[in-house]
Motif scaffolding. Structure first.
Motif, PDB file in Angstrom:
ATOM      1  N   HIS A  38     -36.494  39.993  18.954  1.00 18.89           N
ATOM      2  CA  HIS A  38     -35.075  39.891  19.316  1.00 18.89           C
ATOM      3  C   HIS A  38     -34.395  38.751  18.556  1.00 18.89           C
ATOM      4  N   ASN A  39     -35.167  37.732  18.178  1.00 20.42           N
ATOM      5  CA  ASN A  39     -34.603  36.573  17.490  1.00 20.42           C
ATOM      6  C   ASN A  39     -34.801  36.653  15.969  1.00 20.42           C
ATOM      7  N   PHE A  40     -35.087  37.827  15.428  1.00 23.14           N
ATOM      8  CA  PHE A  40     -35.308  37.988  13.989  1.00 23.14           C
ATOM      9  C   PHE A  40     -34.071  37.575  13.201  1.00 23.14           C
ATOM     10  N   THR A  41     -34.280  36.791  12.142  1.00 25.32           N
ATOM     11  CA  THR A  41     -33.216  36.423  11.218  1.00 25.32           C
ATOM     12  C   THR A  41     -33.744  36.575   9.800  1.00 25.32           C
ATOM     13  N   PHE A  42     -32.806  36.608   8.860  1.00 26.55           N
ATOM     14  CA  PHE A  42     -33.205  36.759   7.468  1.00 26.55           C
ATOM     15  C   PHE A  42     -32.175  36.101   6.562  1.00 26.55           C
ATOM     16  N   ASN A  43     -32.593  35.919   5.318  1.00 30.49           N
ATOM     17  CA  ASN A  43     -31.744  35.398   4.267  1.00 30.49           C
ATOM     18  C   ASN A  43     -32.060  36.198   3.011  1.00 30.49           C
ATOM     19  N   VAL A  44     -31.059  36.372   2.157  1.00 30.23           N
ATOM     20  CA  VAL A  44     -31.282  37.005   0.862  1.00 30.23           C
ATOM     21  C   VAL A  44     -30.986  35.950  -0.196  1.00 30.23           C
ATOM     22  N   HIS A  45     -32.012  35.517  -0.900  1.00 29.80           N
ATOM     23  CA  HIS A  45     -31.850  34.471  -1.911  1.00 29.80           C
ATOM     24  C   HIS A  45     -31.840  35.039  -3.330  1.00 29.80           C
ATOM     25  N   SER A  46     -31.743  36.336  -3.475  1.00 33.80           N
ATOM     26  CA  SER A  46     -31.788  36.996  -4.777  1.00 33.80           C
ATOM     27  C   SER A  46     -30.606  36.605  -5.660  1.00 33.80           C
ATOM     28  N   ALA A  47     -30.876  36.495  -6.956  1.00 29.65           N
ATOM     29  CA  ALA A  47     -29.814  36.245  -7.941  1.00 29.65           C
ATOM     30  C   ALA A  47     -29.167  37.542  -8.409  1.00 29.65           C
ATOM     31  N   ASN A  48     -29.653  38.681  -7.946  1.00 27.19           N
ATOM     32  CA  ASN A  48     -29.093  39.986  -8.300  1.00 27.19           C
ATOM     33  C   ASN A  48     -28.015  40.324  -7.264  1.00 27.19           C
ATOM     34  N   PRO A  49     -26.726  40.241  -7.626  1.00 28.76           N
ATOM     35  CA  PRO A  49     -25.660  40.419  -6.633  1.00 28.76           C
ATOM     36  C   PRO A  49     -25.659  41.788  -5.954  1.00 28.76           C
ATOM     37  N   SER A  50     -25.842  42.851  -6.694  1.00 33.24           N
ATOM     38  CA  SER A  50     -25.806  44.175  -6.064  1.00 33.24           C
ATOM     39  C   SER A  50     -27.068  44.412  -5.238  1.00 33.24           C
ATOM     40  N   GLY A  51     -28.205  43.949  -5.726  1.00 35.27           N
ATOM     41  CA  GLY A  51     -29.432  44.080  -4.945  1.00 35.27           C
ATOM     42  C   GLY A  51     -29.365  43.273  -3.661  1.00 35.27           C
ATOM     43  N   ALA A  52     -28.837  42.055  -3.758  1.00 38.20           N
ATOM     44  CA  ALA A  52     -28.686  41.212  -2.572  1.00 38.20           C
ATOM     45  C   ALA A  52     -27.754  41.865  -1.554  1.00 38.20           C
ATOM     46  N   ALA A  53     -26.648  42.431  -2.039  1.00 39.88           N
ATOM     47  CA  ALA A  53     -25.691  43.089  -1.136  1.00 39.88           C
ATOM     48  C   ALA A  53     -26.325  44.295  -0.447  1.00 39.88           C
ATOM     49  N   ASN A  54     -27.178  45.017  -1.157  1.00 35.40           N
ATOM     50  CA  ASN A  54     -27.854  46.178  -0.556  1.00 35.40           C
ATOM     51  C   ASN A  54     -28.788  45.756   0.575  1.00 35.40           C
ATOM     52  N   ILE A  55     -29.571  44.706   0.334  1.00 31.09           N
ATOM     53  CA  ILE A  55     -30.477  44.209   1.382  1.00 31.09           C
ATOM     54  C   ILE A  55     -29.672  43.703   2.572  1.00 31.09           C
ATOM     55  N   GLN A  56     -28.661  42.885   2.294  1.00 30.67           N
ATOM     56  CA  GLN A  56     -27.826  42.314   3.353  1.00 30.67           C
ATOM     57  C   GLN A  56     -27.174  43.403   4.189  1.00 30.67           C
ATOM     58  N   GLY A  57     -26.577  44.376   3.516  1.00 32.58           N
ATOM     59  CA  GLY A  57     -25.887  45.454   4.225  1.00 32.58           C
ATOM     60  C   GLY A  57     -26.825  46.281   5.080  1.00 32.58           C
ATOM     61  N   LEU A  58     -27.974  46.653   4.521  1.00 29.99           N
ATOM     62  CA  LEU A  58     -28.934  47.463   5.274  1.00 29.99           C
ATOM     63  C   LEU A  58     -29.381  46.735   6.534  1.00 29.99           C
ATOM     64  N   LEU A  59     -29.795  45.481   6.388  1.00 33.13           N
ATOM     65  CA  LEU A  59     -30.319  44.761   7.548  1.00 33.13           C
ATOM     66  C   LEU A  59     -29.226  44.372   8.536  1.00 33.13           C
ATOM     67  N   ASP A  60     -28.028  44.035   8.040  1.00 28.89           N
ATOM     68  CA  ASP A  60     -26.921  43.759   8.961  1.00 28.89           C
ATOM     69  C   ASP A  60     -26.623  44.979   9.823  1.00 28.89           C
ATOM     70  N   HIS A  61     -26.543  46.140   9.201  1.00 29.00           N
ATOM     71  CA  HIS A  61     -26.245  47.362   9.956  1.00 29.00           C
ATOM     72  C   HIS A  61     -27.373  47.716  10.919  1.00 29.00           C
ATOM     73  N   TYR A  62     -28.608  47.556  10.470  1.00 27.28           N
ATOM     74  CA  TYR A  62     -29.719  47.886  11.353  1.00 27.28           C
ATOM     75  C   TYR A  62     -29.781  46.930  12.540  1.00 27.28           C
ATOM     76  N   MET A  63     -29.557  45.648  12.286  1.00 27.79           N
ATOM     77  CA  MET A  63     -29.603  44.688  13.388  1.00 27.79           C
ATOM     78  C   MET A  63     -28.446  44.901  14.358  1.00 27.79           C
ATOM     79  N   GLU A  64     -27.312  45.347  13.855  1.00 30.45           N
ATOM     80  CA  GLU A  64     -26.213  45.703  14.753  1.00 30.45           C
ATOM     81  C   GLU A  64     -26.633  46.875  15.645  1.00 30.45           C
ATOM     82  N   TYR A  65     -27.272  47.860  15.059  1.00 36.86           N
ATOM     83  CA  TYR A  65     -27.802  48.996  15.822  1.00 36.86           C
ATOM     84  C   TYR A  65     -28.806  48.524  16.870  1.00 36.86           C
ATOM     85  N   LYS A  66     -29.709  47.616  16.467  1.00 40.31           N
ATOM     86  CA  LYS A  66     -30.713  47.102  17.404  1.00 40.31           C
ATOM     87  C   LYS A  66     -30.057  46.323  18.539  1.00 40.31           C
ATOM     88  N   THR A  67     -29.037  45.541  18.245  1.00 40.40           N
ATOM     89  CA  THR A  67     -28.360  44.743  19.255  1.00 40.40           C
ATOM     90  C   THR A  67     -27.753  45.651  20.311  1.00 40.40           C
TER      91      THR A  67
END
Length: 107
Positions: A74-103
């Protein structure tokens, strides 16, 4: 299962006081999760080398794994430290949406 933080990057090391289990490939990260359970925190890189699965592939696997096992803390958190802007946005978006679903499911 032990509480731990995972750092996924093929080259870099964490620049923090946090203690990490460092994984260099998606396969290493997947094996870590299967062996030790879902981490409380993950720091993601996207590009893990030419022609091999990316940090985004690992993020997709994590979502699928949690859908099958419901083991994301329930307390899972993450960070994306990638220098690839589109790759970082893909990871961020996927996990943000999934965690919203989980919440919504936790309520």
């Amino acid at each position: 299962m032990a509480k731990y933080s995972l750092y996924l990057d093929d080259e870099r090391y964490p620049k923090t006081d946090r203690q990490f289990s460092i994984c260099r490939t998606m396969d290493e990260a997947r094996d870590m999760v299967i062996t030790f359970g879902f981490p409380e925190y993950i720091s993601f890189d996207h590009d893990l080398g030419d022609g091999i699965p990316t940090g985004f592939d690992f993020a997709k696997w994590l979502v699928d794994h949690d859908l099958d096992t419901n083991t994301m803390p329930h307390n899972f958190t993450f960070n994306v430290h990638s220098a690839n802007p589109s790759g970082a946005a893909n990871i961020q978006g996927l996990l943000d949406h999934y965690m919203e679903y989980k919440t919504i499911g936790y309520k």
